[in-house]
Design a protein around this motif. Structure first.
Motif, PDB file in Angstrom:
ATOM      1  N   LYS A  55      48.388  35.749  46.512  1.00 41.08           N
ATOM      2  CA  LYS A  55      47.605  35.491  47.717  1.00 41.08           C
ATOM      3  C   LYS A  55      46.156  35.321  47.304  1.00 41.08           C
ATOM      4  O   LYS A  55      45.557  36.233  46.743  1.00 41.08           O
ATOM      5  CB  LYS A  55      47.731  36.644  48.709  1.00 41.08           C
ATOM      6  N   ALA A  56      45.636  34.162  47.581  1.00 46.75           N
ATOM      7  CA  ALA A  56      44.235  33.896  47.252  1.00 46.75           C
ATOM      8  C   ALA A  56      43.375  34.252  48.444  1.00 46.75           C
ATOM      9  O   ALA A  56      43.779  34.101  49.593  1.00 46.75           O
ATOM     10  CB  ALA A  56      44.055  32.429  46.894  1.00 46.75           C
ATOM     11  N   GLY A  57      42.188  34.710  48.157  1.00 44.60           N
ATOM     12  CA  GLY A  57      41.234  35.006  49.215  1.00 44.60           C
ATOM     13  C   GLY A  57      40.536  33.726  49.637  1.00 44.60           C
ATOM     14  O   GLY A  57      41.036  32.624  49.431  1.00 44.60           O
ATOM     15  N   SER A  58      39.391  33.858  50.189  1.00 45.08           N
ATOM     16  CA  SER A  58      38.647  32.690  50.652  1.00 45.08           C
ATOM     17  C   SER A  58      38.149  31.859  49.467  1.00 45.08           C
ATOM     18  O   SER A  58      37.921  32.373  48.383  1.00 45.08           O
ATOM     19  CB  SER A  58      37.467  33.144  51.512  1.00 45.08           C
ATOM     20  N   THR A  59      38.022  30.581  49.689  1.00 45.82           N
ATOM     21  CA  THR A  59      37.519  29.690  48.652  1.00 45.82           C
ATOM     22  C   THR A  59      36.090  29.291  48.991  1.00 45.82           C
ATOM     23  O   THR A  59      35.808  28.890  50.109  1.00 45.82           O
ATOM     24  CB  THR A  59      38.396  28.423  48.563  1.00 45.82           C
TER      25      THR A  59
ATOM     26  N   SER B 208      44.974  38.258  45.002  1.00 41.98           N
ATOM     27  CA  SER B 208      45.822  39.419  44.769  1.00 41.98           C
ATOM     28  C   SER B 208      47.248  38.950  44.509  1.00 41.98           C
ATOM     29  O   SER B 208      47.655  37.874  44.943  1.00 41.98           O
ATOM     30  CB  SER B 208      45.789  40.363  45.973  1.00 41.98           C
ATOM     31  N   THR B 209      47.997  39.747  43.778  1.00 38.66           N
ATOM     32  CA  THR B 209      49.382  39.439  43.457  1.00 38.66           C
ATOM     33  C   THR B 209      50.224  40.658  43.780  1.00 38.66           C
ATOM     34  O   THR B 209      49.844  41.779  43.450  1.00 38.66           O
ATOM     35  CB  THR B 209      49.545  39.109  41.961  1.00 38.66           C
ATOM     36  N   SER B 210      51.361  40.430  44.441  1.00 40.78           N
ATOM     37  CA  SER B 210      52.292  41.527  44.671  1.00 40.78           C
ATOM     38  C   SER B 210      53.651  41.120  44.121  1.00 40.78           C
ATOM     39  O   SER B 210      54.039  39.956  44.187  1.00 40.78           O
ATOM     40  CB  SER B 210      52.388  41.871  46.154  1.00 40.78           C
ATOM     41  N   SER B 211      54.361  42.075  43.547  1.00 45.48           N
ATOM     42  CA  SER B 211      55.663  41.816  42.954  1.00 45.48           C
ATOM     43  C   SER B 211      56.676  42.797  43.509  1.00 45.48           C
ATOM     44  O   SER B 211      56.351  43.949  43.793  1.00 45.48           O
ATOM     45  CB  SER B 211      55.604  41.978  41.436  1.00 45.48           C
ATOM     46  N   LYS B 212      57.906  42.325  43.644  1.00 47.32           N
ATOM     47  CA  LYS B 212      59.011  43.175  44.071  1.00 47.32           C
ATOM     48  C   LYS B 212      60.175  42.932  43.129  1.00 47.32           C
ATOM     49  O   LYS B 212      60.439  41.800  42.735  1.00 47.32           O
ATOM     50  CB  LYS B 212      59.442  42.846  45.501  1.00 47.32           C
ATOM     51  N   SER B 213      60.860  44.010  42.781  1.00 50.60           N
ATOM     52  CA  SER B 213      62.019  43.914  41.906  1.00 50.60           C
ATOM     53  C   SER B 213      63.163  44.699  42.525  1.00 50.60           C
ATOM     54  O   SER B 213      62.964  45.794  43.057  1.00 50.60           O
ATOM     55  CB  SER B 213      61.671  44.474  40.527  1.00 50.60           C
TER      56      SER B 213
END
Length: 125
Positions: free
Chosen positions: A82-86, A97-102
């Motif tokens: 997920k990128a914030g504002s540009t 930010s990056t989120s991972s699920k396993s």
């Protein structure tokens, strides 16, 4: 001019969220490898290897445990960026930010190829 600038910003903000999925089959279709399916479809002492294959496809890993019982392992992982504002003028992202699920399913079969035991490990980070 302002309208096209706003349209460009809207397109940039909509394209800022990417999602990547890695499944057991590598296909685009939704995976059956979920806690709900595992709990509702796998019954110790009843569910066979053939039924597991129909539910989840081929396992990621097949091994033998110390009792020489066959063990199948499945893994499903998803990563979402997920990128914030540009910053439109500098062309740089302000935050990301990056989120991972396993989701891991480990099934042990008895000598008759019936589920003897299984365990699930689900993590999010």
């Amino acid at each position: 001019m302002v309208g096209s600038l706003l349209s460009g910003l809207l397109i940039l903000s909509l394209s800022a969220c990417n999602s990547y999925r890695y499944g057991t089959e590598g296909s685009a279709e939704k995976s059956n490898l979920t806690m709900g399916v595992v709990k509702s479809k796998i019954v110790k002492g009843e569910t066979t290897q053939d039924e597991i294959l129909k539910l989840f496809g081929s396992p990621n890993l097949v091994s033998k445990n110390k009792s020489n019982r066959e063990v199948w392992s499945y893994n499903k992982m998803s990563v979402e960026n997920k990128a914030g504002s540009t910053d439109f003028f500098a062309g740089q992202r302000a935050s990301q930010s990056t989120s991972s699920k396993s989701f891991d399913l480990i099934i042990t079969f008895d000598e008759n190829d019936v589920v003897a035991d299984y365990s699930v490990v689900s993590t999010a980070y």
